[in-house]
Structure formats: structure tokens, C-alpha cells
Design an enzyme around this catalytic site. Structure first.
Site, PDB file in Angstrom:
ATOM      1  N   ASN A  39     -45.440  31.019 -37.522  1.00 29.39           N
ATOM      2  CA  ASN A  39     -45.469  29.662 -38.082  1.00 29.39           C
ATOM      3  C   ASN A  39     -46.934  29.322 -38.310  1.00 29.39           C
ATOM      4  OD1 ASN A  39     -45.346  26.967 -38.725  1.00 29.39           O
ATOM      5  ND2 ASN A  39     -44.100  26.377 -36.968  1.00 29.39           N
ATOM      6  N   ARG A  51     -41.940  30.804 -41.228  1.00 29.52           N
ATOM      7  CA  ARG A  51     -41.487  29.450 -41.553  1.00 29.52           C
ATOM      8  C   ARG A  51     -42.230  28.948 -42.788  1.00 29.52           C
ATOM      9  NH1 ARG A  51     -43.680  23.865 -39.330  1.00 29.52           N
ATOM     10  NH2 ARG A  51     -42.092  22.448 -40.148  1.00 29.52           N
ATOM     11  N   HIS A 105     -37.445  19.857 -41.289  1.00 30.00           N
ATOM     12  CA  HIS A 105     -36.902  20.182 -39.960  1.00 30.00           C
ATOM     13  C   HIS A 105     -35.502  20.791 -40.060  1.00 30.00           C
ATOM     14  CE1 HIS A 105     -39.551  16.697 -38.224  1.00 30.00           C
ATOM     15  NE2 HIS A 105     -40.242  17.836 -38.288  1.00 30.00           N
ATOM     16  N   ARG A 120     -46.935   8.713 -38.771  1.00 25.11           N
ATOM     17  CA  ARG A 120     -46.423   8.428 -40.113  1.00 25.11           C
ATOM     18  C   ARG A 120     -45.606   7.139 -40.111  1.00 25.11           C
ATOM     19  NH1 ARG A 120     -43.962  14.339 -40.489  1.00 25.11           N
ATOM     20  NH2 ARG A 120     -45.869  15.560 -40.749  1.00 25.11           N
ATOM     21  N   GLU A 151     -36.376  26.592 -32.901  1.00 22.63           N
ATOM     22  CA  GLU A 151     -36.546  26.958 -34.307  1.00 22.63           C
ATOM     23  C   GLU A 151     -36.934  28.419 -34.469  1.00 22.63           C
ATOM     24  OE1 GLU A 151     -38.259  23.448 -36.769  1.00 22.63           O
ATOM     25  OE2 GLU A 151     -38.981  23.141 -34.724  1.00 22.63           O
TER      26      GLU A 151
END
Length: 393
Positions: free
Chosen positions: A9, A90, A179, A238, A381
Site C-alpha cells: 500500500n 492497493r 474504502h 475532512r 484490508e
């Protein structure tokens, strides 16, 4: 030895990695390369109970991955003996082109590069990891797994913005989500644990980035993140959902540039903007000390969660399972409790004793006999990426 997959990743200034046994569902080794390109880098490599750290400079991603491969050979497990059958990468944005994992080819790399304007902070860094990985590990297939792929099943009503159709089509403006690998893994794990396939589920992936999804029978029907990961829930830094006219207002009245507003919305808002902290542990500390601003910040955070739970239950025409996952979802019992407060009319409630503390295994936290099963399911993940890579090759 079992077949293994090295999962990479690659971020803008970091590389996370795991050596995964997809059949056993375990990580044989994992690590993190940080502060790439800075004066002092940091590499942490874990193999079994052994942790090795290095603090040398990491010039670039190629240098970082070379140092990682050297650590595998030095402290183990040796990749030459690990039975690696694939490298899984990823990638955040796959656009409408990728509905599942893809074998890395020059054409696939070119397509990911073409999609970079949809994820300018992520796809270029992901591509760097792919290019370096192919260079250093040329003898095994490389597979890309996309954050957006799980949301290719969204119905048009959920994926389409009410924007001029020609403009939207020309510039690929639609809801892509993010996600997705986590939402797919957690919803599938919930169905496995409960022994039921035809479930109406909401998954709340709550970390520094946060997203919600509605999943029916294993297929996503809605998700909170949109064209970019900015839309939706309140996050660490965010804004989540915000009136788009705020952009015009700040440009016209505050003289802010587009780049300055982008930085404000993505890096200086959310919990950070509301409370001064993007770590919920610090927010809880501030609240305990009587900080009213922090209390309002947490209220905004959990209010948005309740709004999405209610709206997704309406979209699906009911709700069977609500799952919390990721760093906040797995570890913060206060957030879990406040997120469902007042939702008893939907059949959503939790048992305080079952909810208490961190959860390292799939755990039901709703009372016996509750209409909606509320769970905490740790996401994985890397395992999901490894298994998707194996399914492709």
C-alpha cells in the site's frame, strides 16, 4: 509452505506492507516505511514477535522497498522461501473501468495514470509502488485491487449527481466511493459470522478517514464518499458533507484560492477544525476537562453518523446488521454508543457491557433478541487484497 501474497500500500510519503497467507488468514510479516524523501526516514518491520526498526534516510519509494526486501532476507521471513505467488497493490481510484482486481500490465498502468485526476493525492503514489514493485519483484504476477471496485454495483440513482449530464460525462463526475475493500470484507465477515447471506447491512468504516455503506445481499447500493473521499461523514481533518456554495463564498469573500480551499476542506477541517484535535482520544480528554467546543465537535461527528444510519435504512427498506470497523469503530465505545443513541425506533440498540472496550474479534454488541444486530468487526484490508489477488491468478 503455503502460498503467500506480498501486499503493498504505497502512499505519497510512506509504504505499508504485509506478507499474507490468504488461506490461513494470517500475516507472516508486516511493516511501515515512513518519511520517504525526508532527512530522517523510519522503517518498522514486524515478523512474528520480532520488531526491527531503522532510522536511516529513505531517498525514494524504490530505496524504501529495497530496504524492506533486505529486511525480509536479514530478519525474515526470507521472501525467497516464503512461497510468494503474487504481489497485491492497493489503488484508490479505478473509475468505471475496474469492477474487480486486475493483473498489472502496461495498459492497466496507463489506465490508472489516466484516472489520476480523480484521485490526485492517491493514484500517483499507488502507481509509484506498482512500478517499483514490478522492477524489484519481476518474477511474480502483480495484481491491483481498487478501493472503488466494490461500489461499481451502485444503482444509477445513488451514483449520479444532479449535474448537467454532458459536463458530468465529459469529466467523469459521479459517485465512486472509497474504502471499498474494507466495506466488502466487513459485510462479508458479518454474513459469515451470522450464517446469513440475504442481509441488509450498514458498515461504518471509522478511522481518520470515514465512510458509510449500504449493502444488500453482498452488493453495495450506496456509500457516503463521492467523486473523492471528501464527501460524507465528518472525518479527522475532512469536512464531509458541506454546501458546495461555501467554496464560492470563501473565494469571493475571503479571497481564498481553489488550492487553499482544497487544503482547508481536506486537511484543516473535520474534528481537527472543530476541536483542534483529529485524534478522538484527545477529543474525549478535552471533553472530560470541560471543553465545550470539543463537546460540540463530537456531537457533530455522531449526529452525522445517525443521519447516515437512518437514511441508509430507508434506502434499503430495513436494516438487519450495523457494523463498526477501522480504528475508531473498533476501539471507541463512546462513539459507538453515541452513534446509535435514539435509534431504538429502528431496532438499533447496544448493550453497554458488550460494547465496553476495544474489540479485536468480531463481536455482537446489541442485546439478545434485538431487531438489528449491531457488531464490531475488525477490518483487514490486506487480507482482502491478498485473497482478491489469489482469486485472479
Amino acid at each position: 509452505m503455503s502460498a503467500t501474497v506480498l501486499v503493498i500500500n504505497s502512499g505519497s510519503s510512506s509504504i505499508k506492507y504485509q506478507l499474507v497467507d490468504p488461506d490461513a488468514g494470517t500475516a507472516l510479516a508486516s511493516g511501515l516505511v515512513e518519511r520517504i524523501g525526508e532527512d530522517a526516514g523510519h522503517i518498522e518491520h514486524k515478523a512474528g514477535s520480532t520488531k526491527t526498526e531503522r532510522h536511516d534516510r529513505v531517498a525514494d519509494h524504490g530505496d524504501g522497498l529495497r530496504q524492506v526486501l533486505a529486511l525480509f532476507e536479514e530478519v525474515g521471513p526470507a521472501l525467497s522461501e516464503a512461497g510468494i505467488v503474487a504481489v497485491g497493490h492497493r489503488v484508490v481510484q479505478g473509475g468505471k473501468e475496474f469492477a474487480g482486481p486486475a493483473l498489472v500490465t502496461d495498459d492497466v498502468v496507463a489506465t490508472i495514470e489516466r484516472l489520476a485526476p480523480l484521485a490526485p493525492l492517491h493514484n500517483p503514489a499507488n502507481l509509484t509502488g506498482i512500478r517499483v514493485g514490478r522492477e524489484l519483484l519481476p518474477d511474480v504476477p502483480h495484481v491491483v485491487v481498487f478501493d472503488t471496485a466494490f461500489f461499481q454495483t451502485l444503482p444509477d440513482a445513488a451514483a449520479t449527481y444532479a449535474l448537467d449530464r454532458e459536463v458530468a460525462e465529459k469529466y467523469s463526475v459521479r459517485r465512486y466511493g472509497a474504502h471499498g475493500t474494507s466495506h466488502q470484507y466487513v459485510s462479508a465477515k458479518a454474513a459469515e459470522v451470522l450464517g446469513r447471506d440475504s442481509l441488509k447491512q450498514i458498515v461504518l468504516h471509522l478511522g481518520n478517514g470515514a465512510s458509510a455503506s449500504a449493502v444488500v445481499g453482498g452488493k453495495a447500493v450506496d456509500t457516503s464518499m463521492g467523486l473523492t473521499p471528501l464527501e460524507g461523514l465528518v472525518m479527522g481533518t475532512r469536512t464531509g458533507d458541506i454546501d458546495p456554495a461555501v467554496v464560492f463564498h470563501l473565494k469571493r469573500n475571503a479571497g481564498m484560492s481553489v488550492d487553499e480551499i482544497d487544503d482547508l476542506f481536506n486537511k484543516r477541517s473535520g474534528l481537527k477544525g472543530l476541536t483542534g484535535e483529529n485524534d478522538l482520544r484527545e477529543v474525549h480528554r478535552l471533553i472530560a476537562e470541560g471543553d465545550t467546543g470539543a463537546r460540540v465537535g463530537l456531537d457533530v461527528y455522531t449526529y452525522r453518523l445517525r443521519k447516515y444510519i437512518g437514511s441508509y435504512a430507508a434506502v434499503m427498506g430495513g436494516l438487519d446488521v450495523l457494523s463498526f470497523t477501522a480504528g475508531v469503530g473498533e476501539n471507541d465505545d463512546i462513539v459507538r454508543a453515541e452513534a446509535v443513541a435514539g435509534l431504538e425506533f429502528l431496532g438499533v440498540e447496544i448493550d453497554p457491557e458488550r460494547n465496553a472496550g476495544r474489540k479485536k474479534e468480531p463481536t455482537v454488541i446489541s442485546p439478545d433478541g434485538a431487531k438489528v444486530t449491531v457488531m464490531v468487526i475488525p477490518t483487514n484490508e490486506e487480507l482482502a487484497i491478498a485473497r482478491q489477488a489469489m482469486s485472479l491468478i
